[in-house]
Write a protein that holds these residues in place. Structure first.
Motif, mmCIF file in Angstrom:
data_model
loop_
_atom_site.group_PDB
_atom_site.id
_atom_site.type_symbol
_atom_site.label_atom_id
_atom_site.label_comp_id
_atom_site.label_asym_id
_atom_site.label_seq_id
_atom_site.Cartn_x
_atom_site.Cartn_y
_atom_site.Cartn_z
ATOM 1 N N ILE A 143 -5.239 4.485 10.273
ATOM 2 C CA ILE A 143 -5.754 4.731 8.209
ATOM 3 C C ILE A 143 -3.955 5.470 7.961
ATOM 4 C CG2 ILE A 143 -5.860 6.317 6.136
ATOM 5 C CD1 ILE A 143 -9.147 6.355 7.662
ATOM 6 N N VAL A 144 -2.901 6.508 7.993
ATOM 7 C CA VAL A 144 -1.718 6.852 8.326
ATOM 8 C C VAL A 144 -1.182 5.366 8.014
ATOM 9 C CG1 VAL A 144 0.240 7.909 8.372
ATOM 10 C CG2 VAL A 144 -2.690 9.148 9.266
ATOM 11 N N GLN A 145 -1.288 4.294 8.876
ATOM 12 C CA GLN A 145 -0.208 2.980 9.267
ATOM 13 C C GLN A 145 -0.151 2.235 7.570
ATOM 14 O OE1 GLN A 145 -1.394 0.000 11.283
ATOM 15 N NE2 GLN A 145 0.418 0.288 12.594
ATOM 16 N N SER A 146 -1.605 2.133 7.040
ATOM 17 C CA SER A 146 -2.071 1.431 6.635
ATOM 18 C C SER A 146 -1.555 1.872 5.247
ATOM 19 C CB SER A 146 -3.727 1.163 6.667
ATOM 20 O OG SER A 146 -4.348 0.911 5.654
ATOM 21 N N PRO A 157 7.354 1.859 10.368
ATOM 22 C CA PRO A 157 7.013 2.749 12.201
ATOM 23 C C PRO A 157 8.351 4.244 12.252
ATOM 24 C CG PRO A 157 7.816 0.664 11.851
ATOM 25 C CD PRO A 157 7.834 0.933 10.039
ATOM 26 N N LEU A 158 9.461 4.447 11.209
ATOM 27 C CA LEU A 158 10.103 5.289 10.810
ATOM 28 C C LEU A 158 8.806 6.791 10.669
ATOM 29 C CD1 LEU A 158 13.033 6.971 11.132
ATOM 30 C CD2 LEU A 158 12.906 6.442 8.682
ATOM 31 N N PHE A 159 8.477 6.871 9.953
ATOM 32 C CA PHE A 159 7.159 7.431 9.856
ATOM 33 C C PHE A 159 6.722 8.051 10.332
ATOM 34 C CE2 PHE A 159 9.305 6.546 5.416
ATOM 35 C CZ PHE A 159 9.386 8.109 5.242
ATOM 36 N N MET A 160 5.674 6.908 11.082
ATOM 37 C CA MET A 160 4.734 7.749 12.172
ATOM 38 C C MET A 160 5.544 8.085 13.444
ATOM 39 S SD MET A 160 2.212 5.499 11.767
ATOM 40 C CE MET A 160 1.032 5.660 12.659
ATOM 41 N N GLY A 161 6.764 7.423 13.846
ATOM 42 C CA GLY A 161 7.735 8.203 14.763
ATOM 43 C C GLY A 161 8.471 9.554 14.856
ATOM 44 N N LEU A 162 8.471 9.591 13.174
ATOM 45 C CA LEU A 162 8.953 11.699 12.803
ATOM 46 C C LEU A 162 6.732 11.813 13.789
ATOM 47 C CD1 LEU A 162 10.856 10.505 9.297
ATOM 48 C CD2 LEU A 162 10.867 11.783 11.785
#
Lengths: 249, 335
Positions: B274-277, B287-292
C-alpha cells in the motif's frame, strides 16, 4: 557380549599437540564407570570423540561390538549413545518441557515430519513429563530455561541427555560449579535416573567417585594410567603420585 | 499458548472472512492490489520461515520466486492448453528442484557465508534469465494469458480481476495456513531448536544439515507458488521477478512487519504494497523513500510493526511492554 564400549588405542592431536596418546579401556554393560584425571588430561576430548563431536586421529571405538569410530554425532545418538556437557548446553529460550521433548520425539522418530505435531502426541508428552518429574523439574515444566536456577539447569542438562533413552550415557562433570552438598544430592539423583544404563562420568569429587563408580579409569597426560575397581585405584602408587595425593588413602 | 493458538485460529478466520467480503467493498484496482498483497504475503511468510524461525539470512529468495514465475509463464507459452493446475504444479516442482540443487551446495554453510552464497546464486539465476532470452524473453519479458479453471465440464472464468482474486485467496490462503501449521509440526519445531542450539540437536539424533535442506526446499516451494501467482496475476513476467531487488523486497516486507512472529510479515506485506503504491503515485523516486522507511524501522523498531501491536495491550493495562529482544523465540510468543 558384555562389553558396551571398547576404546582401543585412541590418539588425538590438534595440529601437533597430542591430547590423547593411546587411550585404551573397556566399559562393561551397565557399568558405572568414572573417568578421573587432572585438568587438561584429555577427559572432555575423550568424551567428544566417543560422542562423535570429533574424530580420533587414529584408533578404534566399538559400541556393542560395532565400530563407531567414523560415525557422526546424530548417528551415534540414534545407536544409543547420549551425552551431557560440562558447560550447560541447552535451549535457553525454550521451556523445560520443549527442551526435554526435543530428545524424546527424536527417539520416537518424530524429527522432520511436516504434518505431525509433537503437541498432539500423548506418548511423547507423557514420557517428557515423566523425565522432568524424575529430575525434580515438574514444577518448572513450562518455565523458560533462562529463568531456572543453576541447579535446575544442571538437572535439565542430564534430563536432555536422558531424553533419547540411551543405552550408554556420558556425563561430563555434571556437578561442575556445585557446592559440596549440592554435589552429593546431584550424584544421588544421577545414580537413580541412570539405573540400568551404562554410565561414564567425569567427576572431580573423589569421595563421590569412589562411592558411585564400579570401575575407575585414571587419565593422565593423554594415557590411561590404570583402569579398575575403586579399591585397586585407591591403593595404586602411581595414581597416588599423579593425582590423588596422600589424603585419599 | 493455548490462548495464542486460539488467537491464531481467530486471526485466520477473520482474514478469510474479510478477504471473502472485500471485493464487495473495494474498487477493481483495489481488488487487484489485494490479490498482489496475498501472494506477496506467502512470499514474505516463506522468507520469514528461513529468517525468523531458522535464523538463516538469505539473499536468494527471489531465485525461487522468479523460478516459479518464469516456469508458470514459460509453461503457458510452450504447452498449449495446459491447465492452470498443471501450470502451478510445474512452477512449484521447478522451485523444489532449484531448492534441492542449490540447497545441497549450501548444506554446510551458515551465517555470512550462507547469505553471500545465496546472493551469488540469485545473481547467477538473474544472469541466466537475462541471457536465455529465447525462453525467458530476456529484457522484454513474457506476456501470457491466464487460463480458466476446468473441473470436468464446469469452467470457471479467471480472466476477471475478482474471480482471480478469489482463486488467489483460496489457494494462497491455504498455503499460508499450511505454513502456519508447519511452525507447530515436528519439522517446524526442529528448525527453531536448531537455530537455538545446533550442536545439542546433533547430539539428540537430528541431522541438522538435512533439516536445513528440507526447510530450504520447503520455503523455496512456497516462494515458487507465490511466483507462479505473480505471473498469472500480471499476465506478464520480466527479469525483475528473479532479480536481487525482488529479494530485498521480501526482506523489507518481513522486516517492516516483524520477523519475530508468524503474522508479522503478512502485515508487513500489506503495509509495504500500500505504501509503495501510494508513494509511486506521488513520485518516481519511491524506492528512496522505501529505503528511508526501512532504515527507520531497523533503527527504531527492530521487531517491526507486530512488536508495536504486541505492546498495545501492555500500554492499556498500564504496564510497559517487554524490552524488545533481538528476536522473539519462545513457543509461547511465536503464534
Amino acid at each position: 557380549m558384555t562389553d558396551c564400549l571398547e576404546i582401543i588405542d585412541v590418539y588425538k592431536d590438534y595440529s601437533g599437540l597430542a591430547v590423547l596418546s593411546g587411550v585404551q579401556f573397556t566399559v562393561k554393560r551397565k557399568e558405572r564407570h568414572a573417568v578421573i584425571g587432572p585438568n587438561g588430561a584429555g577427559k572432555t576430548t575423550l568424551f567428544n570423540i566417543i560422542s562423535g563431536k570429533f574424530r580420533a586421529s587414529s584408533g578404534t571405538i566399538r559400541f556393542k561390538g560395532q565400530d563407531i569410530s567414523r560415525k557422526s554425532a546424530y548417528a551415534l545418538n540414534r545407536l544409543g549413545i547420549s551425552r551431557s556437557f560440562q558447560i550447560t548446553n541447552v535451549f535457553q529460550e525454550l521451556s523445560v518441557f520443549e527442551n526435554i521433548r526435543s530428545g524424546v520425539r527424536s527417539r520416537y522418530g518424530l524429527r522432520y515430519h511436516f504434518l505431525r505435531k509433537p503437541d498432539s502426541n500423548a506418548r511423547i508428552n507423557e514420557r517428557t513429563a515423566a523425565i522432568a518429574e524424575n529430575l525434580g523439574l515438574k514444577d518448572v515444566l513450562h518455565v523458560p530455561v533462562s529463568a531456572l536456577s543453576y541447579g535446575q539447569q544442571r538437572a535439565l542438562e542430564i534430563g536432555i541427555a536422558l531424553s533419547t533413552d540411551p543405552d550408554l550415557i556420558l556425563l561430563d562433570e555434571p556437578t561442575a560449579g556445585m557446592t559440596r552438598e549440592e554435589t552429593v544430592q546431584a550424584i544421588e539423583t544421577i545414580d537413580r535416573v541412570t539405573a540400568g544404563l551404562t554410565l561414564i562420568i567425569i567427576e572431580h569429587d573423589m569421595d563421590v567417585v569412589f562411592s558411585l563408580a564400579d570401575t575407575i579409569s585414571v587419565l593422565h597426560y593423554g594415557k590411561i594410567l590404570i583402569s579398575g575397581a575403586p579399591d585397586i585405584i585407591r591403593s595404586d602408587q602411581r595414581v597416588k603420585d599423579a593425582y590423588l595425593g596422600e589424603d585419599h588413602l | 499458548m493455548i490462548f495464542q493458538k486460539k488467537a491464531s485460529h481467530f486471526v485466520i478466520a477473520v482474514l478469510f472472512l474479510v478477504g471473502g467480503l472485500a471485493p464487495f467493498a473495494l474498487r477493481q484496482y483495489q481488488v487487484a492490489m489485494l490479490t498482489e498483497i496475498i501472494f506477496f504475503a506467502l512470499y514474505a511468510v516463506s522468507y520469514n520461515l528461513l529468517l525468523g524461525y531458522a535464523g538463516l539470512l538469505s539473499f536468494g529468495h527471489a531465485m525461487f520466486f522468479g523460478t516459479g514465475a518464469f516456469t508458470a509463464a514459460v509453461a503457458l507459452v510452450c504447452i498449449p492448453g495446459i491447465s492452470i493446475w498443471s501450470d502451478i504444479f510445474l512452477a512449484v516442482l521447478m522451485a523444489i528442484l532449484v531448492g534441492l540443487v542449490v540447497g545441497s551446495l549450501l548444506l554446510r554453510t551458515k551465517g555470512a557465508y550462507f547469505a553471500l552464497l545465496t546472493l551469488a546464486f540469485n545473481s547467477l539465476f538473474y544472469v541466466v534469465a537475462t541471457k536465455w532470452s529465447s525462453v525467458t524473453g530476456g529484457d522484454d519479458g513474457l506476456s501470457i494469458t491466464r487460463p480458466n479453471i476446468s473441473i470436468g465440464s464446469i469452467t470457471i472464468q479467471l480472466a476477471g480481476i475478482t474471480s482471480f482474486y478469489y482463486f488467489t485467496l483460496v489457494i494462497i490462503g491455504m498455503a499460508i495456513v499450511f505454513c502456519w501449521y508447519f511452525t507447530h509440526t515436528a519439522m517446524g519445531r526442529t528448525v527453531l531448536l536448531i537455530r537455538e542450539n545446533e550442536e545439542r540437536m546433533n547430539f539428540l539424533g537430528y541431522n541438522t544439515h538435512i533439516s536445513r535442506l528440507l526447510l530450504f526446499v520447503f520455503t523455496g516451494a512456497a516462494a515458487g507458488l507465490a511466483g507462479a501467482f505473480y505471473s498469472l496475476h500480471f499476465q506478464f513476467v520480466s527479469i525483475s521477478a528473479i532479480s536481487v531487488d525482488m529479494t530485498t523486497t521480501v526482506l523489507l516486507m518481513a522486516f517492516v512487519g516483524g520477523t519475530g512472529t508468524f503474522w508479522g510479515p503478512i502485515l508487513g506485506t500489506f503495509v509495504y504494497i500500500i505504501v509503495q503504491s501510494y508513494l509511486s503515485d506521488l513520485t518516481d523516486h519511491w524506492p528512496l523513500f522505501m529505503g528511508l522507511i526501512f532504515v527507520f524501522m531497523v533503527l527504531v523498531m527492530p521487531g517491526g510493526l507486530s512488536q508495536i501491536i504486541q505492546k498495545i495491550p501492555g500500554v492499556f493495562s498500564g504496564k510497559s511492554g517487554d524490552e524488545p529482544g533481538d528476536r522473539v523465540v519462545t513457543e509461547e510468543t511465536i503464534l
